[in-house]
Design a protein around this motif. Structure first.
Motif, PDB file in Angstrom:
ATOM      1  N   ALA A  16       0.848  -1.185   0.000  1.00  0.00           N
ATOM      2  CA  ALA A  16       0.000   0.000   0.000  1.00  0.00           C
ATOM      3  C   ALA A  16       0.889   1.242   0.000  1.00  0.00           C
ATOM      4  CB  ALA A  16      -0.935   0.010   1.203  1.00  0.00           C
ATOM      5  N   ARG A  17       0.433   2.297  -0.673  1.00  0.00           N
ATOM      6  CA  ARG A  17       1.196   3.551  -0.799  1.00  0.00           C
ATOM      7  C   ARG A  17       0.649   4.582   0.179  1.00  0.00           C
ATOM      8  NH1 ARG A  17       0.499   7.911  -4.471  1.00  0.00           N
ATOM      9  NH2 ARG A  17      -1.202   6.720  -5.424  1.00  0.00           N
ATOM     10  N   LEU A  19      -0.431   7.995   1.406  1.00  0.00           N
ATOM     11  CA  LEU A  19      -0.953   9.173   0.713  1.00  0.00           C
ATOM     12  C   LEU A  19      -0.831  10.448   1.522  1.00  0.00           C
ATOM     13  CD1 LEU A  19      -4.258   7.673  -0.773  1.00  0.00           C
ATOM     14  CD2 LEU A  19      -2.032   7.880  -1.882  1.00  0.00           C
ATOM     15  N   HIS A 111      -3.523   7.981   5.464  1.00  0.00           N
ATOM     16  CA  HIS A 111      -4.306   7.404   4.368  1.00  0.00           C
ATOM     17  C   HIS A 111      -3.373   6.576   3.497  1.00  0.00           C
ATOM     18  CE1 HIS A 111      -8.193   9.367   4.940  1.00  0.00           C
ATOM     19  NE2 HIS A 111      -7.529  10.442   5.321  1.00  0.00           N
ATOM     20  N   TYR A 112      -3.854   5.414   3.086  1.00  0.00           N
ATOM     21  CA  TYR A 112      -3.066   4.499   2.278  1.00  0.00           C
ATOM     22  C   TYR A 112      -3.874   4.049   1.070  1.00  0.00           C
ATOM     23  CZ  TYR A 112       0.139   4.163   6.243  1.00  0.00           C
ATOM     24  OH  TYR A 112       1.037   4.455   7.241  1.00  0.00           O
ATOM     25  N   GLN A 113      -3.165   3.803  -0.031  1.00  0.00           N
ATOM     26  CA  GLN A 113      -3.786   3.320  -1.256  1.00  0.00           C
ATOM     27  C   GLN A 113      -3.237   1.938  -1.589  1.00  0.00           C
ATOM     28  OE1 GLN A 113      -6.109   4.769  -3.725  1.00  0.00           O
ATOM     29  NE2 GLN A 113      -6.045   2.598  -4.222  1.00  0.00           N
ATOM     30  N   GLU A 115      -1.974  -1.288  -3.576  1.00  0.00           N
ATOM     31  CA  GLU A 115      -1.365  -1.405  -4.897  1.00  0.00           C
ATOM     32  C   GLU A 115      -2.314  -1.999  -5.918  1.00  0.00           C
ATOM     33  OE1 GLU A 115       2.155  -3.673  -4.470  1.00  0.00           O
ATOM     34  OE2 GLU A 115       3.325  -2.059  -3.557  1.00  0.00           O
ATOM     35  N   PRO A 120      -8.966   3.446  -0.863  1.00  0.00           N
ATOM     36  CA  PRO A 120      -8.055   3.941   0.172  1.00  0.00           C
ATOM     37  C   PRO A 120      -8.603   3.644   1.565  1.00  0.00           C
ATOM     38  CG  PRO A 120      -8.429   5.606  -1.518  1.00  0.00           C
ATOM     39  CD  PRO A 120      -9.435   4.518  -1.763  1.00  0.00           C
TER      40      PRO A 120
END
Length: 510
Positions: A16-17, A19, A111-113, A115, A120
């Protein structure tokens, strides 16, 4: 004085990225899971240890009133509102703005996105500081924790089976699950009653099984998405083979909070009173935080103490469990010593006879393989000491997965109906409800719940199973007796009932 507990293993959300920080101060709901009062409850285990009564559980194994008082003082000190409490389940529900929660538990929310393009979510990169008496706070981190363990074939298979055919092939004993409650745990999707009625009528069942949807932590029966395949598969497989059982489907969010609440509420449900639980969702063991695993373990331990046998899919991505580090992994909660872990086979039959049964491994065709291996989180249980479990990847003596198996290859899959369409679906997702139905019949015939079935199954050993000796799931090879691909093998249901009955007779309790 509130002394924070030591912080447990934690890691930032994988795959997860980040944000940015979570600046929204809208209230969030969290669940504090408290430690037990007194000693851990003994597992109900046929034939020696009967289950505890749900009415007695809280007084013996619920939250300690002193711990609950401390947790409430902690909440008031930090401006958090109590929204509910179930002392018998050791669950205290709190609500507060993000800023207050971050101060209270010493975390930074972000906050995470994912992959994979999923929605989110709010997560945190460090372990919360917990007040004394609290083993986990769930709901601060809302990363998706589980995936459904079903597989659809890439092309129409030449072989597939109805659940009734598989029940016959596996020698299920007489019975219809009457008098049993079956809990099915779901984290998305839903079912339509018209589909269930059409499907069960097509099998020639005289009566459509009774199915009730139960909302957990805001989860709902919401058909119309990809997860419908999981929900319908679970209900249709178990319902076809135990049509007189009462089914309750617990819908919860796909978070550690939702997973814990679903298992805990189902285990303690004094309305539906399940004696069997089916779980076809999970994730790699090391993808869970330590506190989340601890909370889940406490809920699973409650279940088996209350006489509920928990059948769990072992995973559909072979010995790697879908991880890309080149190391073997097992799936949780299947790796829990309180779960009856269900692995997968490829079954080829001719009429009412099985021609061959091998380890499910279609990795080369990109159609999955059974999970299985050795836990690095849970030590080797007493009942598995003589099973020949290999060492875990870290060299320790760990819990071996799976315990049992059944048909899972999507190329020899299950004929089901999903969202108005007849389909064939496989995966260890199908094996958990298959075993749930068998367990319901066994309970019906024995006149008592099996509870934690491990000790009995490992004592009986290969005598009541079709030993699967051909194939591998990547790092592990099938062989005679227990192995880390299919456990003891697929069931010989009537022989298993006979062996359980004999155990009861030899103990003088049946």
């Amino acid at each position: 004085m509130n002394i924070p507990a030591p912080r447990r293993h934690w890691h930032a959300p994988k795959h997860a990225r980040y944000l940015g920080p979570h600046d929204d101060d809208a209230p969030l709901d969290v669940t504090l899971v408290l430690r037990r009062r007194g000693e851990a409850p003994p597992a109900a285990a046929w034939p020696l240890h009967p289950p505890m009564r749900r009415a007695d559980f809280g007084a013996r194994c619920g939250a300690d009133p002193a711990d609950l008082d401390r947790a409430r003082d902690f909440a008031r000190t930090h401006g958090l509102q109590e929204t509910g409490c179930q002392p018998h389940r050791r669950a205290l529900h709190l609500r507060g703005p993000a800023a207050a929660l971050q101060r209270a538990f010493g975390v930074r929310l972000g906050h995470y996105q994912p992959e994979d393009g999923g929605a989110p979510f709010v997560g945190c990169a460090e372990a919360p500081a917990l007040p004394e008496g609290v083993i986990a706070v769930l709901g601060l981190d809302r990363r998706p924790v589980a995936r459904p363990q079903f597989r659809k074939p890439l092309a129409q298979p030449s072989r597939s089976y109805t659940p009734l055919q598989l029940g016959q092939l596996y020698g299920f004993p007489a019975g219809d699950g009457g008098g049993q409650g079956v809990a099915i745990i779901e984290f998305g999707g839903g079912y339509q009653e018209s589909d269930l009625a059409t499907y069960f009528q097509s099998l020639g069942l005289a009566k459509t099984p009774t199915v009730t949807a139960v909302s957990v932590a805001g989860g709902q029966n919401q058909p119309g998405g990809d997860a419908d395949a999981e929900v319908m598969l679970d209900i249709e497989v178990a319902g076809a083979l135990a049509p007189a059982a009462k089914f309750a489907v617990y819908f919860a969010p796909n978070t550690d909070q939702g997973f814990y609440e679903a298992i805990s509420q189902a285990a303690h449900d004094d309305t539906h009173k399940p004696s069997v639980m089916s779980i076809s969702w999970g994730g790699p063991e090391d993808s869970w935080t330590g506190a989340s695993r601890d909370a889940m373990q406490s809920a699973l331990q409650d279940a088996v103490a209350l006489g509920v046998t928990v059948a769990v899919a072992a995973g559909d991505s072979g010995s790697s469990d879908g991880e890309d580090d080149g190391q073997p992994h097992v799936d949780f909660p299947a790796s829990s010593p309180y779960a009856l872990a269900c692995g997968g086979t490829r079954l080829v039959a001719n009429g009412s006879a099985i021609n061959s049964e091998t380890v499910w491994n279609e990795t080369r065709a990109n159609e999955g393989a059974t999970g299985g291996g050795v836990s690095t989180a849970f030590p080797l249980p007493d009942w598995q000491q003589d099973a020949g479990v290999p060492r875990a990847p870290d060299g320790s003596a760990g819990r071996g997965v799976p315990d049992v198996a059944g048909d899972a290859d999507p190329r020899t899959g299950y004929q089901v109906r999903v969202d108005g369409e007849d389909q064939v679906i496989g995966g260890t997702s199908a094996v958990a409800p298959l075993w749930a139905a068998l367990l319901a019949r066994l309970n019906q015939q024995l006149g008592a719940p099996l509870g934690d079935a491990h000790a009995a199954i490992y004592q009986i050993g290969g005598k009541a199973f079709r030993d699967v000796t051909v194939g591998d799931n990547g790092d592990y090879q099938a062989g005679t007796g227990w192995d880390a691909c299919t456990g003891w093998g697929s069931p010989d249901g009537q022989t298993l009932l006979d062996a359980l009955t004999a155990l009861g007779g030899s103990s003088g309790s049946a």
